[in-house]
Design a protein around this motif. Structure first.
Motif: not given
Length: 484
Positions: A16-17, A62-64, A68-69, A224-225
């Motif tokens: 993730l970045i 760990s970084h939900g 999600s973003a 998101a979708s």
């Protein structure tokens, strides 16, 4: 947030970045390779999905909130693998991997057809995808008859992620079916292996959208979708995006399972007879060249298995200061070799052993053997018209300062070590996800990291290294006749 997924031979890495390209978190899940017969190397594609679920699941745990973003996902993967899909999108057989050499006879037959080198800019290597399909046709005709799509490994992950049959230029250039200069499938070359464009995925650039995340997965991961999945890149091109090796004159050396000397090009510069790969880059209207050796850290891992010492322990026995070659030479052809020999049958060897030869001397020879194989790639790149003045080191083997000093001395150029951070294929994939989902300028995104340290050639050992490289070069033709 942006997610990079790198499907490696030994595992899946998820990274993730954020919008500033700061690494927020990463997670890994391991994979195994099946070797049923000498020269064979396969994986079950369902294991790629399981490993991806595991890695992304770890990020969710760990970084939900960050997960999600996510607005864009980029893909990277090991190249050349033949993932055969039926009409129902079900896998027909285990994927034949990049380091599988069973199709050497089929590769030689295709390579003898001048159209392949002329259109792809490359030798047809046994590890490439087209000869694998020719092998399946010859040996598993009932499977070949059912092939609806041929997908590269990361693009099978894409199928699971998006439901789409899509690939991109950098990975597809390693199939022996792409017209590399035109960046499109060649119906002529496909027909030569009794396939058609209908059996190939559609093509996008690595920086373009290559599907949208399925709603089921978006819901499972809390996203998101409308998450864009970028075209992505083959693993080396993705690493180049992570390292900012995207413009003319930039280069890196990768010490991973295999070894790569990668140079970015502003134009298409094929020279197939050099055994240098001339591929499309992940960025539009760019190409790259690379010399590839099949066993880099794999050679040290083999030595580790034999001696019962970890690679770190073996390296530590050598100390920090580069030593002069001892006269023991190692040829790292444990599973054949690509650049410059294109020889699937050749195998490795120790030469010059004596009663006085210690374990440390063997370790030194193994590292030097890989170093000299990379030097072979440098000479091949030079012959293809590419000039390199310095390289940046990446991959697990780059943690050894001894090995980097050996490479700097053998290549006669500085080796830069990037500042702390993970700038490999997963990071490059995340960058491509960022570009595809935001429309950002690829050159503004794919910048090089700061250099933390530079390893210079040890000038006092340059002559000794030249002599040792001369011995190394002379040994391949000497042992070739005993194995072919």
């Amino acid at each position: 947030m942006f997610l990079g997924l790198d499907l490696g031979t030994s595992g899946v890495k998820a990274m993730l970045i954020d919008a500033d390209q700061t690494v927020i978190a990463s997670a890994n899940a391991s994979l195994d390779v099946s070797r049923l017969h000498p020269g064979w190397s396969e994986q079950d594609p369902s294991h790629w999905i399981s490993a991806t679920k595991e890695a992304v699941g770890a990020l969710k745990a760990s970084h939900g909130k960050a997960l999600s973003a996510v607005k864009g996902i980029g893909l990277s993967g090991h190249m050349h693998g033949a993932t055969l899909i039926g009409t129902d999108d079900q896998v027909l057989r285990p994927c034949i991997l990049w380091n599988d050499t069973r199709s050497y006879a089929e590769a030689a037959k295709l390579d003898a057809d001048p159209r392949f080198r002329a259109l792809t800019g490359n030798i047809v290597f046994p590890g490439f995808t087209a000869p694998k399909l020719a092998w399946v046709k010859n040996n598993e005709p009932e499977i070949f008859a059912k092939v609806a799509k041929v997908l590269l490994p990361k693009d099978y992950l894409r199928l699971w992620l998006t439901g789409e049959h899509i690939s991109e230029m950098s990975d597809s250039a390693g199939t022996s079916w792409l017209d590399t200069g035109k960046r499109s499938w060649s119906s002529e070359l496909l027909a030569a292996t009794d396939l058609s464009e209908e059996q190939m995925p559609s093509l996008v650039e690595g920086t373009q959208a290559g599907g949208t995340l399925r709603g089921e997965l978006a819901s499972e991961w809390g996203m998101a979708s409308s998450v864009i999945v970028a075209g992505g890149a083959g693993d080396n091109a993705a690493s180049a995006c992570g390292m900012g090796t995207v413009s003319e004159g930039q280069a890196f050396v990768s010490l991973g399972t295999s070894g790569v000397l990668f140079a970015a090009n502003g134009s298409y510069l094929p020279k197939p007879e050099s055994a240098v790969h001339a591929f499309c880059h992940a960025l539009p209207n760019t190409w790259h060249q690379m010399g590839v050796i099949l066993s880099a850290t794999d050679a040290l891992n083999w030595h580790s298995h034999v001696t019962g010492k970890t690679p770190g322990e073996l390296s530590a026995e050598l100390g920090d200061a580069l030593q002069a070659p001892t006269g023991v030479t190692f040829l790292p052809y444990l599973s054949g070799e690509r650049t410059p020999h294109n020889d699937a049958k050749i195998r490795g060897a120790f030469i010059g052993l004596g009663h006085e030869t210690s374990r440390a001397a063997l370790t030194q020879a193994v590292m030097e053997g890989v170093t000299f194989a990379i030097r072979d790639s440098l000479e091949a790149l030079k012959s293809a018209g590419t000039s390199i003045e310095r390289v940046t080191a990446i991959g697990g083997g780059s943690r050894s300062r001894y090995w980097l000093a050996s490479i700097a001395t053998a290549l006669g150029m500085p080796v830069d070590i990037p500042a702390d951070g993970d700038f490999g294929a997963a990071f490059g994939a995340a960058r491509l996800g960022l570009i595809a989902s935001t429309g950002a300028d690829p050159l503004a995104v794919c910048t090089a990291p700061q250099t933390a340290e530079t390893v210079e050639p040890v000038s006092a050992l340059s002559q000794g290294y030249e002599e040792a490289y001369g011995r190394y070069r002379a040994l391949y033709p000497a042992i070739k006749s005993t194995m072919n």
